[in-house]
Design a protein around this motif. Structure first.
Motif, PDB file in Angstrom:
ATOM      1  N   SER A 127       0.341 -65.819  23.913  1.00 21.54           N
ATOM      2  CA  SER A 127       1.749 -65.832  23.549  1.00 21.54           C
ATOM      3  C   SER A 127       1.977 -66.520  22.209  1.00 21.54           C
ATOM      4  O   SER A 127       2.706 -66.016  21.342  1.00 21.54           O
ATOM      5  CB  SER A 127       2.559 -66.529  24.644  1.00 21.54           C
ATOM      6  OG  SER A 127       3.924 -66.584  24.311  1.00 21.54           O
ATOM      7  N   VAL A 128       1.331 -67.669  22.024  1.00 22.02           N
ATOM      8  CA  VAL A 128       1.513 -68.439  20.789  1.00 22.02           C
ATOM      9  C   VAL A 128       0.936 -67.687  19.588  1.00 22.02           C
ATOM     10  O   VAL A 128       1.582 -67.566  18.541  1.00 22.02           O
ATOM     11  CB  VAL A 128       0.875 -69.833  20.935  1.00 22.02           C
ATOM     12  CG1 VAL A 128       0.867 -70.568  19.595  1.00 22.02           C
ATOM     13  CG2 VAL A 128       1.617 -70.654  21.977  1.00 22.02           C
ATOM     14  N   LEU A 129      -0.286 -67.175  19.734  1.00 19.70           N
ATOM     15  CA  LEU A 129      -0.927 -66.465  18.627  1.00 19.70           C
ATOM     16  C   LEU A 129      -0.183 -65.176  18.281  1.00 19.70           C
ATOM     17  O   LEU A 129       0.004 -64.846  17.102  1.00 19.70           O
ATOM     18  CB  LEU A 129      -2.379 -66.139  18.984  1.00 19.70           C
ATOM     19  CG  LEU A 129      -3.350 -67.320  19.082  1.00 19.70           C
ATOM     20  CD1 LEU A 129      -4.732 -66.824  19.474  1.00 19.70           C
ATOM     21  CD2 LEU A 129      -3.409 -68.087  17.764  1.00 19.70           C
ATOM     22  N   ALA A 130       0.243 -64.441  19.306  1.00 16.88           N
ATOM     23  CA  ALA A 130       0.932 -63.170  19.082  1.00 16.88           C
ATOM     24  C   ALA A 130       2.262 -63.391  18.381  1.00 16.88           C
ATOM     25  O   ALA A 130       2.629 -62.640  17.457  1.00 16.88           O
ATOM     26  CB  ALA A 130       1.140 -62.447  20.406  1.00 16.88           C
ATOM     27  N   PHE A 131       2.994 -64.403  18.804  1.00 16.52           N
ATOM     28  CA  PHE A 131       4.265 -64.712  18.142  1.00 16.52           C
ATOM     29  C   PHE A 131       4.043 -65.052  16.676  1.00 16.52           C
ATOM     30  O   PHE A 131       4.717 -64.520  15.784  1.00 16.52           O
ATOM     31  CB  PHE A 131       4.973 -65.873  18.839  1.00 16.52           C
ATOM     32  CG  PHE A 131       6.038 -66.500  17.987  1.00 16.52           C
ATOM     33  CD1 PHE A 131       7.272 -65.891  17.845  1.00 16.52           C
ATOM     34  CD2 PHE A 131       5.791 -67.687  17.313  1.00 16.52           C
ATOM     35  CE1 PHE A 131       8.250 -66.451  17.028  1.00 16.52           C
ATOM     36  CE2 PHE A 131       6.771 -68.252  16.496  1.00 16.52           C
ATOM     37  CZ  PHE A 131       7.995 -67.634  16.347  1.00 16.52           C
ATOM     38  N   TRP A 132       3.102 -65.948  16.413  1.00 15.11           N
ATOM     39  CA  TRP A 132       2.860 -66.414  15.042  1.00 15.11           C
ATOM     40  C   TRP A 132       2.496 -65.250  14.122  1.00 15.11           C
ATOM     41  O   TRP A 132       3.111 -65.067  13.062  1.00 15.11           O
ATOM     42  CB  TRP A 132       1.749 -67.456  15.065  1.00 15.11           C
ATOM     43  CG  TRP A 132       1.459 -68.088  13.739  1.00 15.11           C
ATOM     44  CD1 TRP A 132       2.072 -69.178  13.200  1.00 15.11           C
ATOM     45  CD2 TRP A 132       0.481 -67.663  12.777  1.00 15.11           C
ATOM     46  NE1 TRP A 132       1.539 -69.457  11.966  1.00 15.11           N
ATOM     47  CE2 TRP A 132       0.560 -68.553  11.680  1.00 15.11           C
ATOM     48  CE3 TRP A 132      -0.452 -66.627  12.744  1.00 15.11           C
ATOM     49  CZ2 TRP A 132      -0.272 -68.422  10.565  1.00 15.11           C
ATOM     50  CZ3 TRP A 132      -1.273 -66.502  11.631  1.00 15.11           C
ATOM     51  CH2 TRP A 132      -1.175 -67.389  10.562  1.00 15.11           C
ATOM     52  N   ALA A 133       1.518 -64.465  14.532  1.00 18.90           N
ATOM     53  CA  ALA A 133       1.062 -63.361  13.685  1.00 18.90           C
ATOM     54  C   ALA A 133       2.120 -62.262  13.577  1.00 18.90           C
ATOM     55  O   ALA A 133       2.409 -61.762  12.483  1.00 18.90           O
ATOM     56  CB  ALA A 133      -0.237 -62.784  14.235  1.00 18.90           C
ATOM     57  N   GLY A 134       2.704 -61.881  14.708  1.00 17.23           N
ATOM     58  CA  GLY A 134       3.681 -60.800  14.707  1.00 17.23           C
ATOM     59  C   GLY A 134       4.918 -61.133  13.904  1.00 17.23           C
ATOM     60  O   GLY A 134       5.450 -60.273  13.180  1.00 17.23           O
ATOM     61  N   GLU A 135       5.392 -62.356  14.002  1.00 15.44           N
ATOM     62  CA  GLU A 135       6.611 -62.727  13.285  1.00 15.44           C
ATOM     63  C   GLU A 135       6.381 -62.797  11.785  1.00 15.44           C
ATOM     64  O   GLU A 135       7.245 -62.415  10.991  1.00 15.44           O
ATOM     65  CB  GLU A 135       7.139 -64.062  13.814  1.00 15.44           C
ATOM     66  CG  GLU A 135       8.556 -64.369  13.405  1.00 15.44           C
ATOM     67  CD  GLU A 135       9.559 -63.369  13.954  1.00 15.44           C
ATOM     68  OE1 GLU A 135      10.358 -62.841  13.142  1.00 15.44           O
ATOM     69  OE2 GLU A 135       9.560 -63.109  15.160  1.00 15.44           O
ATOM     70  N   PHE A 136       5.213 -63.278  11.374  1.00 19.13           N
ATOM     71  CA  PHE A 136       4.923 -63.309   9.942  1.00 19.13           C
ATOM     72  C   PHE A 136       4.781 -61.897   9.371  1.00 19.13           C
ATOM     73  O   PHE A 136       5.239 -61.617   8.260  1.00 19.13           O
ATOM     74  CB  PHE A 136       3.669 -64.135   9.658  1.00 19.13           C
ATOM     75  CG  PHE A 136       3.957 -65.593   9.428  1.00 19.13           C
ATOM     76  CD1 PHE A 136       4.803 -65.997   8.402  1.00 19.13           C
ATOM     77  CD2 PHE A 136       3.400 -66.562  10.241  1.00 19.13           C
ATOM     78  CE1 PHE A 136       5.094 -67.335   8.188  1.00 19.13           C
ATOM     79  CE2 PHE A 136       3.673 -67.912  10.036  1.00 19.13           C
ATOM     80  CZ  PHE A 136       4.524 -68.305   9.005  1.00 19.13           C
ATOM     81  N   VAL A 137       4.148 -61.011  10.122  1.00 17.11           N
ATOM     82  CA  VAL A 137       4.044 -59.613   9.672  1.00 17.11           C
ATOM     83  C   VAL A 137       5.433 -58.997   9.587  1.00 17.11           C
ATOM     84  O   VAL A 137       5.761 -58.290   8.614  1.00 17.11           O
ATOM     85  CB  VAL A 137       3.139 -58.801  10.614  1.00 17.11           C
ATOM     86  CG1 VAL A 137       3.241 -57.306  10.309  1.00 17.11           C
ATOM     87  CG2 VAL A 137       1.692 -59.264  10.491  1.00 17.11           C
ATOM     88  N   ASN A 138       6.261 -59.244  10.582  1.00 20.92           N
ATOM     89  CA  ASN A 138       7.623 -58.728  10.595  1.00 20.92           C
ATOM     90  C   ASN A 138       8.394 -59.171   9.346  1.00 20.92           C
ATOM     91  O   ASN A 138       9.021 -58.354   8.662  1.00 20.92           O
ATOM     92  CB  ASN A 138       8.334 -59.220  11.858  1.00 20.92           C
ATOM     93  CG  ASN A 138       9.745 -58.664  11.995  1.00 20.92           C
ATOM     94  OD1 ASN A 138       9.951 -57.551  12.414  1.00 20.92           O
ATOM     95  ND2 ASN A 138      10.729 -59.479  11.632  1.00 20.92           N
ATOM     96  N   SER A 139       8.325 -60.462   9.031  1.00 19.79           N
ATOM     97  CA  SER A 139       9.055 -61.000   7.884  1.00 19.79           C
ATOM     98  C   SER A 139       8.491 -60.479   6.570  1.00 19.79           C
ATOM     99  O   SER A 139       9.244 -60.156   5.639  1.00 19.79           O
ATOM    100  CB  SER A 139       9.011 -62.534   7.906  1.00 19.79           C
ATOM    101  OG  SER A 139       9.697 -63.035   9.030  1.00 19.79           O
ATOM    102  N   PHE A 140       7.162 -60.400   6.483  1.00 22.85           N
ATOM    103  CA  PHE A 140       6.533 -59.916   5.258  1.00 22.85           C
ATOM    104  C   PHE A 140       6.924 -58.471   4.963  1.00 22.85           C
ATOM    105  O   PHE A 140       7.311 -58.140   3.837  1.00 22.85           O
ATOM    106  CB  PHE A 140       5.010 -60.029   5.378  1.00 22.85           C
ATOM    107  CG  PHE A 140       4.254 -59.381   4.250  1.00 22.85           C
ATOM    108  CD1 PHE A 140       4.124 -60.026   3.033  1.00 22.85           C
ATOM    109  CD2 PHE A 140       3.689 -58.126   4.403  1.00 22.85           C
ATOM    110  CE1 PHE A 140       3.446 -59.426   1.979  1.00 22.85           C
ATOM    111  CE2 PHE A 140       3.001 -57.515   3.365  1.00 22.85           C
ATOM    112  CZ  PHE A 140       2.888 -58.165   2.141  1.00 22.85           C
ATOM    113  N   VAL A 141       6.818 -57.614   5.967  1.00 22.72           N
ATOM    114  CA  VAL A 141       7.138 -56.197   5.770  1.00 22.72           C
ATOM    115  C   VAL A 141       8.602 -56.026   5.387  1.00 22.72           C
ATOM    116  O   VAL A 141       8.934 -55.261   4.471  1.00 22.72           O
ATOM    117  CB  VAL A 141       6.807 -55.385   7.043  1.00 22.72           C
ATOM    118  CG1 VAL A 141       7.324 -53.952   6.916  1.00 22.72           C
ATOM    119  CG2 VAL A 141       5.301 -55.387   7.292  1.00 22.72           C
ATOM    120  N   LEU A 142       9.486 -56.748   6.060  1.00 22.66           N
ATOM    121  CA  LEU A 142      10.906 -56.608   5.752  1.00 22.66           C
ATOM    122  C   LEU A 142      11.207 -57.075   4.324  1.00 22.66           C
ATOM    123  O   LEU A 142      11.941 -56.411   3.579  1.00 22.66           O
ATOM    124  CB  LEU A 142      11.749 -57.396   6.757  1.00 22.66           C
ATOM    125  CG  LEU A 142      13.263 -57.121   6.703  1.00 22.66           C
ATOM    126  CD1 LEU A 142      13.878 -57.229   8.096  1.00 22.66           C
ATOM    127  CD2 LEU A 142      13.975 -58.080   5.761  1.00 22.66           C
TER     128      LEU A 142
END
Length: 240
Positions: A127-142
Motif C-alpha cells: 500500500s505504501v509503495l504503490a501510493f508513493w510511486a503511483g501518486e508521483f507518476v500521476n503528478s508528473f504526467v499531469l
C-alpha cells in the motif's frame, strides 16, 4: 487558460503563499488515510461483483491530487505526496503497536480489532509503495501534459495521468501484496479490473474536477505551469 489568471512557472509557484493550499493538503491526507483505514478491510458485493469498499472513495485522493498539481504545481503536489506517505507509514506503525499490545482480560474485542487493523506486513508495504510511486507518476504526467497542451483540455491530462498513475499503483500493490497467496490469474484479473475501475471513476468525476479546479484557480489568481522544474521526488524544497 482564463485571461483573468496570471501565468507563473513551477518555481514561482513553489515559493508562493497560496490561500487554500493547506486545506487541500489536509483533505488529501485525510481521504488517503480514511480510505486505507476504513474502506480497505471490507469486501462488498453489488449485483454479483465483489470489490474492496475503499475503491469507492480512494479515487477522490487522485482527484484532489490532480487539483494539487493543476492548481498549485508539481513542487507543492510533491510536498503533499510526502505528507501522505509519512502519514501512511505512521498509521501502519501505530496499527502494529496497538494490535500487538496485550488486551485487558475483560475486553473481548481483540479478534475483531485484529481483523480490521491487523493487516499483514505485505499489504502494508504494498500500500505504501504503490501510493508513493503511483501518486508521483500521476503528478508528473499531469504536469508535463499541462505544458504540452498549453493548459487546454484539462480532461485529457486528468484522465491520462490517472491512467498511468493507477497503472503503476496497481502493478505494484497487487503483486507485492498477493503474489503467492492468490493464483497468478487472480492477481492479474483483480489488478486490471481495479485499475480500469479507478480510471473510469476519474472519467466520471471529470465535471467535478473541472468545477473544483476552476474554483481554486479563480481564488488563487494564478495558473502554474511546471516549466524548468526538477521533477525528482527527492528534490529539496529550496531547490525547486
Amino acid at each position: 487558460m482564463d485571461k483573468a489568471l496570471s501565468r507563473i512557472d513551477g518555481n514561482a509557484g513553489a515559493r508562493r503563499h497560496f490561500r487554500y493550499f493547506d486545506y487541500v493538503m489536509a483533505a488529501f491526507v485525510a481521504i488517503l488515510l480514511l480510505s486505507n483505514l476504513i474502506g480497505a478491510s471490507k469486501l462488498a458485493t453489488i449485483q454479483g461483483y465483489t470489490f474492496g469498499a475503499g475503491i469507492l472513495f480512494f479515487p477522490l485522493s487522485y482527484v484532489i491530487g490532480d487539483v494539487l498539481t493543476e492548481v498549485y504545481g508539481y513542487a507543492n503536489a510533491r510536498r503533499c505526496v510526502w505528507m501522505g506517505f509519512s502519514a501512511l507509514v505512521f498509521m501502519a506503525f501505530m496499527s502494529f503497536v496497538v494490535v500487538a499490545m496485550p488486551p485487558a482480560e475483560d475486553w473481548g474485542g481483540q479478534a475483531a480489532y485484529e481483523s480490521v487493523f491487523g493487516s499483514t506486513w505485505r499489504i502494508v508495504l504494498a500500500s505504501v509503495l504503490a501510493f508513493w510511486a503511483g501518486e508521483f507518476v500521476n503528478s508528473f504526467v499531469l504536469a508535463r501534459m499541462k505544458v504540452w497542451t498549453a493548459g487546454k483540455h484539462l480532461w485529457s491530462r486528468t484522465i491520462g495521468s490517472t491512467f498511468f498513475g493507477q497503472a503503476v499503483d496497481s502493478a505494484i500493490f497487487y503483486p507485492v501484496a498477493f503474489l503467492g497467496v492468490w493464483s497468478n490469474t487472480q492477481v492479474v484479473t483483480v489488478m486490471v479490473t481495479n485499475w480500469l475501475l479507478k480510471v473510469l471513476w476519474e472519467a466520471v468525476l471529470t465535471p467535478v474536477t473541472y468545477a473544483v479546479v476552476a474554483w481554486f484557480k479563480a481564488r488563487e489568481g494564478v495558473d502554474v505551469f511546471d516549466e524548468g522544474i526538477d521533477f525528482s521526488p527527492f528534490a529539496k524544497a529550496d531547490a525547486v
